[in-house]
Design a protein around this motif. Structure first.
Motif, PDB file in Angstrom:
ATOM      1  N   PRO A  72     -41.112   1.009  32.672  1.00  0.00           N
ATOM      2  CA  PRO A  72     -41.598   0.479  33.953  1.00  0.00           C
ATOM      3  C   PRO A  72     -40.493   0.171  34.950  1.00  0.00           C
ATOM      4  O   PRO A  72     -40.724   0.183  36.164  1.00  0.00           O
ATOM      5  CB  PRO A  72     -42.344  -0.792  33.552  1.00  0.00           C
ATOM      6  CG  PRO A  72     -42.712  -0.594  32.129  1.00  0.00           C
ATOM      7  CD  PRO A  72     -41.608   0.219  31.525  1.00  0.00           C
ATOM      8  N   ASN A  73     -39.291  -0.112  34.467  1.00  0.00           N
ATOM      9  CA  ASN A  73     -38.186  -0.464  35.369  1.00  0.00           C
ATOM     10  C   ASN A  73     -37.474   0.755  35.945  1.00  0.00           C
ATOM     11  O   ASN A  73     -36.610   0.618  36.811  1.00  0.00           O
ATOM     12  CB  ASN A  73     -37.165  -1.330  34.619  1.00  0.00           C
ATOM     13  CG  ASN A  73     -37.748  -2.662  34.183  1.00  0.00           C
ATOM     14  OD1 ASN A  73     -38.559  -3.249  34.899  1.00  0.00           O
ATOM     15  ND2 ASN A  73     -37.351  -3.133  33.007  1.00  0.00           N
ATOM     16  N   GLN A  74     -37.846   1.938  35.462  1.00  0.00           N
ATOM     17  CA  GLN A  74     -37.160   3.127  35.942  1.00  0.00           C
ATOM     18  C   GLN A  74     -37.626   3.490  37.350  1.00  0.00           C
ATOM     19  O   GLN A  74     -38.805   3.416  37.680  1.00  0.00           O
ATOM     20  CB  GLN A  74     -37.405   4.312  35.006  1.00  0.00           C
ATOM     21  CG  GLN A  74     -36.688   5.582  35.454  1.00  0.00           C
ATOM     22  CD  GLN A  74     -36.716   6.646  34.395  1.00  0.00           C
ATOM     23  OE1 GLN A  74     -37.010   6.370  33.245  1.00  0.00           O
ATOM     24  NE2 GLN A  74     -36.403   7.869  34.775  1.00  0.00           N
ATOM     25  N   THR A  75     -36.693   3.899  38.187  1.00  0.00           N
ATOM     26  CA  THR A  75     -36.989   4.309  39.563  1.00  0.00           C
ATOM     27  C   THR A  75     -37.203   5.817  39.599  1.00  0.00           C
ATOM     28  O   THR A  75     -36.405   6.575  39.061  1.00  0.00           O
ATOM     29  CB  THR A  75     -35.833   3.944  40.498  1.00  0.00           C
ATOM     30  OG1 THR A  75     -35.637   2.517  40.457  1.00  0.00           O
ATOM     31  CG2 THR A  75     -36.133   4.368  41.922  1.00  0.00           C
ATOM     32  N   ILE A  76     -38.299   6.240  40.227  1.00  0.00           N
ATOM     33  CA  ILE A  76     -38.543   7.671  40.387  1.00  0.00           C
ATOM     34  C   ILE A  76     -38.911   7.959  41.836  1.00  0.00           C
ATOM     35  O   ILE A  76     -39.517   7.129  42.521  1.00  0.00           O
ATOM     36  CB  ILE A  76     -39.650   8.176  39.445  1.00  0.00           C
ATOM     37  CG1 ILE A  76     -41.015   7.560  39.802  1.00  0.00           C
ATOM     38  CG2 ILE A  76     -39.311   7.914  37.995  1.00  0.00           C
ATOM     39  CD1 ILE A  76     -42.161   8.170  39.010  1.00  0.00           C
ATOM     40  N   GLN A  77     -38.514   9.137  42.285  1.00  0.00           N
ATOM     41  CA  GLN A  77     -38.848   9.611  43.624  1.00  0.00           C
ATOM     42  C   GLN A  77     -39.608  10.928  43.487  1.00  0.00           C
ATOM     43  O   GLN A  77     -39.223  11.786  42.691  1.00  0.00           O
ATOM     44  CB  GLN A  77     -37.585   9.815  44.462  1.00  0.00           C
ATOM     45  CG  GLN A  77     -36.780   8.548  44.670  1.00  0.00           C
ATOM     46  CD  GLN A  77     -35.493   8.805  45.438  1.00  0.00           C
ATOM     47  OE1 GLN A  77     -35.336   9.839  46.080  1.00  0.00           O
ATOM     48  NE2 GLN A  77     -34.558   7.869  45.363  1.00  0.00           N
TER      49      GLN A  77
END
Length: 441
Positions: free
Chosen positions: A224-229
């Protein structure tokens, strides 16, 4: 926007824990998301484990045709009048005896039940492969829907940012006019209220986007803490799509969707159950064999010599004829016949569900296409109307309230256009998927 999730029967996915797999990748295309989800999604993994269990069961069924082999050893001590277990002599003394042996048996014929069970096991194994493919399909469709929802919310943020920027400029102008005494306080407060409302809408749009990203990460089983674009769809993608033949899509869906093939296999599996049940009316023939030897304390020959002398071999055939088993076989045959009819009904239900999915998707696609054409015209007209309203407002020929009405109308047409655009893309990709075509954005 609320994209209609009822277009397919999608599987619900569990919430991620902090220990879920993550990756250093930050920019994700739709294909990246699909590929990663197919490898890491919990539902897919669970379906694959079910397939592994089916393979174990199949191997266990195949092994039933092989002979078994058992070893045995016993040590006995008796006192008083008894029969020596080795010599069979009647003696009245204390006896210590040892028995060693090996035995085997193999079923030669059992109403052809073993062969039918093996064939049925292979069918079940094939059916589980189809269930795995169905799970992969469901995850793919879920990812496509979630990805497009996120992209819609991402574009909605841009719309709200532009509207807020315009509102802030209009509020500044209203403040300057208020200070100059050219407008009433109400006009200025209307401008303030509109700016605050648009700021609220922007916050809501950002929150909606973040929620869609969370849902997408859950499908991918990312931390959940991972950033995705997300990669935007091709700006040149065709959104006005030719009308598809509904029945042609349906016929292709019947040929391509694994749940249909799984339903057909279910009928064949039930038919094998009937063959197995009917085998209960036939005799069973088994081959048995054994090796054995023993030692007794009343024989003064040493242990090794006794084992050599007492060594014996046996082989035999056993035939079992079913005469009356309280109608158990008859009931099993009847149950199997009923299950065949139920399997046929289940297949019909699956085909009806596929038709309903195609029908809903086709209707929604056509509706979205009509809405898109209308929304495009409305957006163009509303944009021009808002531009003219801004000029009149700059000249003092239009009240703040009237400018707000024009602005809200333009905002609504933009949102309607985005909604129709992404609905068209979603339902078209769904129709393509049903026909066995690759999803491309």
């Amino acid at each position: 926007m609320k994209l209609i999730s009822s277009i397919v029967s999608l599987i619900c996915f569990g919430v991620l824990s902090s220990q879920e797999p993550s990756t250093d990748k930050q920019i994700w295309s739709l294909q990246d998301c699909i590929d990663y989800a197919l490898e890491n999604n919990i539902t897919v993994k669970d379906a694959k484990l079910d397939g592994a269990l089916a393979e174990v069961d199949y191997e266990k069924i195949r092994a039933q045709r092989l002979p078994n082999l058992f070893g045995s050893a016993s040590q006995n001590l008796s006192n008083g009048n008894s029969i020596d277990p080795i010599t069979s002599d009647y003696v009245s003394s204390q006896i210590a005896s040892t028995n060693l042996g090996m035995s085997t048996s193999v079923t030669l014929f059992q109403g052809n039940q073993l062969n039918n069970q093996v064939k049925q096991g292979k069918l079940v194994l094939d059916q589980n492969s189809l269930y795995i493919q169905e799970a992969l399909n469901n995850v793919t469709l879920s990812v496509v829907e979630s990805y497009l929802q996120a992209l819609y919310n991402k574009e909605a943020i841009l719309v709200q940012e532009n509207i807020l920027k315009n509102s802030e400029e209009e509020e500044k102008q209203a403040k300057a006019r208020l200070d100059a005494g050219s407008i009433a306080m109400q006009d200025y407060t209307d401008a303030q209220s509109q700016t605050a409302n648009n700021r609220y809408n922007l916050i809501t749009a950002k929150n909606n986007y973040n929620l869609r990203i969370v849902e997408l990460k859950q499908l991918l089983q990312l931390n959940p803490n991972q950033t995705i674009q997300l990669v935007d769809i091709d700006e040149n993608i065709e959104v006005l799509i030719p009308v598809l033949d509904k029945m042609e899509v349906y016929e292709r869906a019947l040929q391509n969707l694994p749940e249909v093939d799984a339903g057909k296999l279910n009928i064949t599996i039930s038919e094998k159950d009937l063959d197995i049940a009917k085998g209960g009316y036939l005799p069973t023939l088994s081959l048995t064999g054994s090796l054995g030897s023993g030692y007794t304390s009343i024989d003064y020959t040493n242990f090794v010599d006794q084992l050599d002398v007492n060594f014996n071999q046996r082989i035999g055939l056993s035939l079992s004829l079913p005469i009356f088993n309280r109608k158990q076989t008859k009931a099993q045959v009847k149950n199997a016949e009923i299950n065949i009819d139920k399997a046929k009904l289940q297949l019909k239900t699956i085909e009806n569900e596929v038709y309903q999915k195609v029908e809903n998707g086709w209707q929604n696609l056509n509706s979205a296409q009509e809405q898109l054409a209308a929304a495009e015209v409305a957006q163009t007209a509303a944009e021009e109307s808002y531009r003219l309203a801004q000029k009149r407002y700059d000249l003092g020929a239009l009240s703040t309230a009237d400018l707000i009405v024009s602005q809200n109308l333009y905002t609504n047409t933009q949102e309607n256009y985005l909604q129709a655009k992404y609905l068209s893309i979603l339902y078209y990709q769904l129709m393509e998927f049903y026909q066995g075509n690759e999803i491309k954005l």
